[in-house]
Design an enzyme around this catalytic site. Structure first.
Site, PDB file in Angstrom:
ATOM      1  N   GLU A   1      52.195  38.929  25.204  1.00 48.25           N
ATOM      2  CA  GLU A   1      53.432  39.505  24.670  1.00 48.25           C
ATOM      3  C   GLU A   1      54.153  38.507  23.765  1.00 48.25           C
ATOM      4  O   GLU A   1      54.547  37.428  24.195  1.00 48.25           O
ATOM      5  CB  GLU A   1      54.332  39.976  25.818  1.00 48.25           C
ATOM      6  CG  GLU A   1      53.755  41.241  26.455  1.00 48.25           C
ATOM      7  CD  GLU A   1      54.502  41.694  27.699  1.00 48.25           C
ATOM      8  OE1 GLU A   1      54.386  42.874  28.040  1.00 48.25           O
ATOM      9  OE2 GLU A   1      55.180  40.874  28.325  1.00 48.25           O
TER      10      GLU A   1
ATOM     11  N   THR B   1      42.531  39.568  38.037  1.00 48.69           N
ATOM     12  CA  THR B   1      42.928  39.703  36.640  1.00 48.69           C
ATOM     13  C   THR B   1      43.795  40.926  36.475  1.00 48.69           C
ATOM     14  O   THR B   1      44.134  41.573  37.437  1.00 48.69           O
ATOM     15  CB  THR B   1      41.708  39.851  35.733  1.00 48.69           C
ATOM     16  OG1 THR B   1      42.188  40.096  34.417  1.00 48.69           O
ATOM     17  CG2 THR B   1      40.843  41.008  36.151  1.00 48.69           C
TER      18      THR B   1
END
Lengths: 406, 406
Positions: free
Chosen positions: A277, A191
């Site tokens: 994002e 991750t």
């Protein structure tokens, strides 16, 4: 921008774990960008890391130290600089930072794991880091989780944390975790940066197993942009402060503890996507009817990574032809489009390769206009399934990433 | 928007090939959106097609007809609607359109190949198509290439054509081609729509071989967004009108003709990238030192598809850390970052895994500020190489694809 994501206001302390932050002015001054997580002796620590071949020096150092089974007494994490693609100098920097923390704790240098996140290809300001490290150690407290989750942010717009309490045969156990990451997100058995701690008395093997299982259900199911970071690291700490008997994988408490760890990891992983994002949508891609889980994941990621699907979702355009395209390009050997079905939530679009007679554009548009929805795909060739969480692709993704270093 | 791409003003006629356009008002009225390419008897026709499992009905019909070795007398191409993901109804529409052209030519229905490009998932306006088809046949002329290249445009901003003349032992030969495509571009052993014709007297086998070879050096080396279209089709026609001897792969003229076909295909393929949706840069990604060509392509495409690399290039930001990330995530087994070198044109950034001592930010910035440049990657583990052409990723890519159907 983040999709249905709020700032955690409570993160329960985990006995045996203390957190402290300090300012090293790594990217710019004025923010606490160095975090130390100090562990009492006896903690079990498991880590999984990026599979990117350009893995960063701190990842290399962590791997070495965990493989050597050193007792781990602290983690040190900086934001603002990934210390990646920095060659031998970057490895030296990671070791020096860890050594500064070790000195302040009066522990062995190899007992500290270093982590970095931020821009790639620049050397760390090592003097400021080694000066800030003892301050962070000194500031460490079991109530430090909320400050800690802020210290590791980069382009994150919302700090990410999750916490659970559960009853076991050995008393009440806590699981608390923090994570960061919004771009360069497509973990491959790892991750971004995520740190999860519990006071459960897991054995070392059970700690590693629980981390791998929980990550498989959480961090390994998310993607923002298909780009796998050089620095992905996920650590589970089991401080063992609560309970008198060790919990191995056969112990009755193991599934309970694993369940709580998995819930925390899922919440953190989803938080990464919700804060992806430029994200304006949170999308579950559910693939069933596959021959294997690997094949189901392959199709789910093909859809999740398609820029054409992602820009259509941003526009709230139920342009399902692009979903069909992305299924078709996934590279599944012998896939027959005549067996494929596609739905948006409960609205059926394609049934066994044919446009569904009841489908009307308004029905699809109503689904994709929502902030959260599912793309459901049936391959019609087996019983395996997989699910991936992703976000859409907006002007702001381009803006954030075109301007990141300026 | 297109990067260094101008409108062709001359496309040499190819004896034995006539082109005519008509208005079928497929997406909207007011434009010639139907093209017929009529072939004199005896032409050899080779086609390669998308590997997307959701390949469109016209692709399925083309494959059937070429596999059955029917003599091909015409191609019929429409823009504005891809006739993809339309099920059995779409196959019927493709056959009906082809049949309308065949009737006008007094040829067998199976002698016409249908092609479509445009939005996915909508049925063709079949009545208007079959009405327009005979008009296009009637309008067909050997001087029709310039009109033809405009008729097949969708979101293309510049029409795309290329032409060559060459001297062979059998006299002067012409190769002329047209193409369309700016998004959903990542051909997989095929391309967008591209039609190339020559009057060379290639054998059927040499026609197929020449197409596969030329596409391997051109259309199969480009990517805009990593999305492989449902409709990619590339056709080579050898009318055989010039020369008295058949050209097989052993004939002395074969390399000359293949060379000209490849040049035309490279120019068309590069035109697709130069006109890539929202493109502001034309980027060559050159990977060497690989164990196999497949591995080199894998790395080149990983870099070419990375949204983080593409947005950095849009910003003229020499953010080479993202290039390193994309190399590392490519999935090359056993890749050692300590052997990898990276350069922007002739500016060395990373040499065998270490930052190059002479590198300064200004040097990299000067390269990526240009409209055309190369990203050069050495893997340091073999001698195989590959090159991929791509473009950057801009606000306009999102704009074009978020607004495509509105």
């Amino acid at each position: 921008m983040a999709v249905n994501l709020s700032v955690p206001d409570v993160l329960h302390p985990v006995p045996g774990v203390r957190l402290g932050v300090a300012e090293a002015a790594i990217k710019k001054p004025g923010r606490k960008d160095l975090l130390v997580i100090a562990l009492d002796p006896g903690a079990r620590v498991a880590g999984i890391f990026t599979r990117n071949a350009f893995c960063a020096p701190p990842v290399q150092v962590c791997r070495e130290r965990l493989a050597a089974a050193h007792e781990i007494r602290a983690l040190v994490i900086n934001s603002g600089n990934a210390n990646a693609a920095t060659g031998q100098g970057g490895i030296d920097d990671a070791r020096l930072t860890a050594a500064a923390v070790a000195r302040a704790l009066d522990a062995a240098p190899e007992s500290v794991l270093p982590f970095s996140t931020g821009v790639i290809g620049q050397r760390l300001p090592i003097d400021r880091m080694t000066a800030a490290a003892p301050q962070a150690v000194k500031a460490a407290t079991s109530a430090g989780w909320l400050d800690a989750m802020r210290a590791i942010m980069t382009t994150d717009t919302v700090p990410k944390g999750a916490t659970r309490k559960l009853r076991t045969s050995q008393g009440e156990i806590t699981v608390t975790g923090i994570a960061k990451g919004v771009g360069m997100i497509c973990p491959d058995m790892a991750t971004m940066l995520a740190f999860i701690a519990t006071d459960a008395r897991l054995t070392p093997a059970a700690t590693q197993r629980a981390l791998v299982n929980a990550a498989g259900q959480s961090f390994n199911c998310v993607t923002v942009d298909g780009d796998t970071s050089t620095n992905d690291s996920c650590v589970l700490v089991a401080s063992g402060k609560t309970g008198s008997v060790e919990i191995d994988e056969q112990h009755a408490d193991y599934p309970l503890v694993l369940g709580a760890i998995t819930e925390v990891c899922v919440q953190l992983a989803q938080a990464v996507v919700r804060d992806g994002e430029g994200a304006t949508k949170f999308i579950s891609i559910e693939v069933g009817g596959a021959k294997t889980e690997a094949e189901a994941r392959q199709v789910a990621y093909s859809v999740a990574h398609s820029p054409l699907v992602k820009t259509a979702m941003f526009a709230s355009d139920a342009n399902w032809g692009r979903i069909a395209m992305a299924i078709g390009k996934a590279g599944v050997e012998g896939l027959d489009q005549g067996s494929v079905s596609i739905a948006l939530d409960d609205v059926q679009l394609i049934e066994r390769g044919q446009p569904h007679p009841s489908y009307r554009e308004e029905l699809g548009s109503a689904v994709v206009a929502k902030e959260e929805f599912s793309i459901r795909i049936g391959l019609g060739r087996g019983t395996a399934a997989a699910r991936v969480w992703t976000c859409d692709f907006s002007y702001d993704y381009v803006k954030i990433n075109a301007e990141y270093r300026t």
